[in-house]
Structures are given as C-alpha cells and as structure tokens.
Write a protein that holds these residues in place. Structure first.
Motif, PDB file in Angstrom:
ATOM      1  N   HIS A 143       0.855  -1.197  -0.028  1.00 51.75           N
ATOM      2  CA  HIS A 143      -0.173   0.010  -0.001  1.00 51.75           C
ATOM      3  C   HIS A 143       0.716   1.331  -0.102  1.00 51.75           C
ATOM      4  O   HIS A 143       1.390   1.656   0.988  1.00 51.75           O
ATOM      5  N   VAL A 144       0.977   1.741  -0.996  1.00 48.03           N
ATOM      6  CA  VAL A 144       1.843   2.884  -1.447  1.00 48.03           C
ATOM      7  C   VAL A 144       1.092   3.888  -1.678  1.00 48.03           C
ATOM      8  O   VAL A 144       0.515   4.225  -2.685  1.00 48.03           O
ATOM      9  N   GLY A 145       0.347   4.690  -0.837  1.00 44.72           N
ATOM     10  CA  GLY A 145      -0.532   5.831  -1.063  1.00 44.72           C
ATOM     11  C   GLY A 145      -0.291   7.305  -0.931  1.00 44.72           C
ATOM     12  O   GLY A 145       1.052   7.405  -1.159  1.00 44.72           O
ATOM     13  N   ASP A 146      -1.121   8.005  -1.075  1.00 43.68           N
ATOM     14  CA  ASP A 146      -1.154   9.669  -1.061  1.00 43.68           C
ATOM     15  C   ASP A 146      -0.391  10.075  -2.424  1.00 43.68           C
ATOM     16  O   ASP A 146       0.042  11.147  -2.198  1.00 43.68           O
ATOM     17  N   LEU A 147      -0.585   9.206  -3.310  1.00 46.11           N
ATOM     18  CA  LEU A 147      -0.215   9.764  -4.667  1.00 46.11           C
ATOM     19  C   LEU A 147      -1.039  10.803  -5.325  1.00 46.11           C
ATOM     20  O   LEU A 147      -0.686  11.315  -6.015  1.00 46.11           O
ATOM     21  N   GLY A 148      -2.118  10.792  -4.739  1.00 41.34           N
ATOM     22  CA  GLY A 148      -3.116  11.890  -4.998  1.00 41.34           C
ATOM     23  C   GLY A 148      -3.153  13.014  -4.285  1.00 41.34           C
ATOM     24  O   GLY A 148      -4.111  14.019  -4.170  1.00 41.34           O
ATOM     25  N   ALA A 149      -2.509  13.125  -3.145  1.00 42.65           N
ATOM     26  CA  ALA A 149      -2.570  14.053  -2.142  1.00 42.65           C
ATOM     27  C   ALA A 149      -1.958  15.479  -2.608  1.00 42.65           C
ATOM     28  O   ALA A 149      -2.094  16.700  -2.313  1.00 42.65           O
ATOM     29  N   THR A 150      -0.894  15.385  -3.571  1.00 43.75           N
ATOM     30  CA  THR A 150      -0.352  16.412  -4.314  1.00 43.75           C
ATOM     31  C   THR A 150       0.112  16.056  -5.664  1.00 43.75           C
ATOM     32  O   THR A 150       0.012  14.890  -5.982  1.00 43.75           O
ATOM     33  N   SER A 151       0.374  17.254  -6.423  1.00 45.45           N
ATOM     34  CA  SER A 151       0.795  16.597  -7.855  1.00 45.45           C
ATOM     35  C   SER A 151       2.180  16.300  -8.170  1.00 45.45           C
ATOM     36  O   SER A 151       2.358  15.681  -9.240  1.00 45.45           O
TER      37      SER A 151
END
Length: 383
Positions: A322-330
C-alpha cells in the motif's frame, strides 16, 4: 514371456492415458472462467470467443466416453481402480488453486478507475480471480458493455447495485454495506478503492498474516513513506470526534495512529461472526445528529466507523502493498525506483490520474482501457 508382454501393455496403456490427459488439460487452460459465466456472455461475443469453451467441453465429453468404454471392456478390476485414480487426479488438478476475491466500488465518475484497477489485477497474476463490483444501478449497463467489448471480457465477476442507504457520490461507503450488497461473499477478500493500481500478484496479498483476534489487515498511516506525513501524523484525535456521546467509556487513545480504510484484506466469515457490518452501520447512523468524524478535512462517517469498530484490532499490511497518498499532491513524495518496486499504488486525495495532473500517472495509464462508447475518458492531457 507372457509376464513381459503384460508389462509392455501396461506401459503402453499408461503412456496413452498420459497423452490424453495432457491434451485435456491443455484444452481446459483456454477456458477463461466458469462455464456458466462464459455461456451467459456468449450471446454478446463472437463465435471465435466460444472456441476455447467448445474445446474444453469436447475434451470433457471425450474423456468421459473413454472412461466408460474402458470400464466396460476391462476384465481386470485393478485396471478400473487405476483408471478411477487417474480421473480423480484430473478432478483435483482442475479444482486446485484458490480463487482470489476482490471487491471494488465505483460510480460514474470513477468507473474509468474501476476498469483500470481490474486490468492491473489480472495482468499481474496467474491465479483465478473473482471480482465483486458494486456500482449505482444506472451505471451498471456502461460497465457491462465496457467489459464485454474489451480485453476484460474474460474476467469473472459479480455485479450488484449500491445499497439504497449509501449516500450518492460516495462509492467508498460500500465497505460499510458489504454484507447486504454481497450476501454470497464469504471467506477472505480484498477491498480496493477505484483509484488503485496493483503491480504485484494478488495471491500474495490475500495470504497476508491476520491475527486471529483481528478484523483485517490495513496499512497504518503513521508508517507511510510519503512526505505528506513528515510533520503531522494522522491521529485518532483528528479523524474521530472523541467527544461523541456514544464514545464515552471507549478507551481510545487520542494519539493512536489511524489506518487507511481504502485498501484492506479481511474475512467475511469473521465479520459475520463478529457482527462487523451491523456495528459499522450503527456507527454511521449515530452520526446523523452528532458527527462521529473529526476535523480532518477528508474524514467522514465511513472512515470513522471503521476506525472505531476496528480500533486495536487490525494487522499490518506490508509497506509495498500500500503505497498511498499519490493523489495528495501533484508531485508525490516517492522516488521512481520505489514506485517501480511497489506492489500497490493508491492515488488517494484530490488528484486522480484520470482527472487531474498527478504523480506517476504513467503507472496508471499502463493499465487504462478506453471506454468503447467514449463516454468515460481521462482528461485530454493524459489520454
């Protein structure tokens, strides 16, 4: 001499059966899924798509006829016993290998993500996979056509409409109502949000360790490798309204780390025996007058309910799963080398790979399948 001839006959017979079995199994490998699903789709597919099924069915018939002929013509009971043993091995071979069950929820805005996630799963595993897809009723025809007219037509899936209690525009609430949406779902399953791409083999994910007293395997957000959490760690104090009347007496530590509720592995049999679905729905209903979620901007009733019900009862997911937060910033907060090694990528946040400029969009476009009707398309920049 007679004894030698008998041995030769036995060897020749064995070789013949081996060749036959190899042919049968090679034919069956062409079969994309269970026969019922394939027959149901056959009315919408070309004759060429039905050739593998015909070969498999023909092989079944041929094998049955040969078995019966051998039983009738054989005067030696030991030969019949040997033949029965061989057919039993064929059956066990066909049924060996578990089916990985994967639940995905979406709507009209995220349907493009649902099909991409499905494609990423089947592209990276040799295991049998069964998808449990839930969508708003009005979107289901679009999904069916998308599947039937693309490379996804060979996947096995069950499709169900969203539960009427789910708020519109919030497909992630489906995890609260899984038992009512999919009453036939049992055993272990993987839940994925639609903004996920799987780069690893899901047969590995489904086997993740879950302690007997726990309700699933989740990714603890304080252990995230994203730069998003370098300064502020996600805590229960910001995601949960700890002053809610129903939480009086609950010994929840405010500084406890939260876990991501968008990707997890659980066992529906355990959920049923622990009344997890009923507890989740009860907490969501408790939020109508006094919100159960905290001040975190992205917090809502669905996440808060899971954080409360499963407090101190979750096992960890491996970091690469689970490598997340790819949509938290551009821009993202990972190296390209790490993203390449990651087994699951999650664009949670406002920046979705099909709607806004986001980090590592090329990893998502690798599995993007265009909508045959061109109704659902990514922004032109990434098409």
């Amino acid at each position: 001499m007679a004894h030698t001839k008998l041995k030769v006959c036995v060897v020749v017979t064995g070789v013949g059966w081996t060749v036959l079995l190899v042919y049968v199994m090679s034919s069956l490998k062409w079969q994309p899924g269970d026969i019922t699903d394939t027959q149901r789709r056959s009315a919408h597919t070309s004759l060429a798509d039905n050739v593998p099924l015909a070969r498999a069915a023909k092989s079944h018939v041929l094998l049955g006829e040969l078995i019966e002929a051998a039983k009738m013509n054989s005067g030696n009971q030991s030969k019949v016993n040997t033949l029965s043993s061989v057919t039993s091995n064929v059956s066990s071979t066909q049924n060996s290998g578990k089916t990985v069950k994967i639940v995905i929820s979406g709507n009209a805005d995220t349907l493009i993500g649902v099909t991409s996630a499905m494609n990423s799963v089947v592209s990276n595993t040799k295991s049998s996979v069964r998808f449990y897809i839930t969508l708003p009723k009005i979107v289901i025809p679009d999904f069916r056509k998308w599947v039937l007219q693309t490379k996804l037509h060979r996947v096995n899936y069950t499709i169900r409409p969203h539960d009427p209690q789910m708020p519109k525009g919030k497909p992630h609430f489906a995890k609260i109502y899984l038992q009512s949406i999919f009453p036939d779902l049992d055993g272990r399953f993987i839940y994925l949000d639609s903004d996920v791409i799987v780069q690893g083999d899901v047969s590995e994910l489904i086997d993740v360790d879950i302690r007997s007293s726990h309700l699933g395997a989740f990714s603890e957000e304080c252990n995230s490798g994203s730069k998003r959490f370098n300064l502020a760690k996600p805590r229960y104090s910001t995601h949960i309204n700890l002053q809610h009347p129903k939480l009086r007496g609950f010994k929840i530590k405010p500084k406890s780390c939260t876990f991501n509720t968008d990707v997890f592995v659980a066992d529906m049999n355990v959920w049923k025996s622990s009344n997890v679905s009923l507890l989740l729905m009860d907490w969501v209903n408790s939020s109508k007058n006094d919100p159960i979620y905290g001040l975190e901007p992205e917090a809502d009733e669905a996440e808060a309910a899971m954080l409360i019900v499963m407090y101190n009862r979750v096992s960890p997911l491996p970091q690469l799963w689970h490598v997340g937060d790819l949509g938290a910033t551009s821009g993202g907060g990972y190296s390209k080398q790490f993203i390449k090694k990651a087994k699951l990528l999650h664009w949670n946040g406002h920046f979705k790979p099909w709607s806004r400029r986001t980090a590592f969009v090329e990893s998502w476009t690798r599995y993007y399948i265009p909508d045959p009707d061109k109704k659902h398309r990514p922004v032109k920049t990434f098409a």
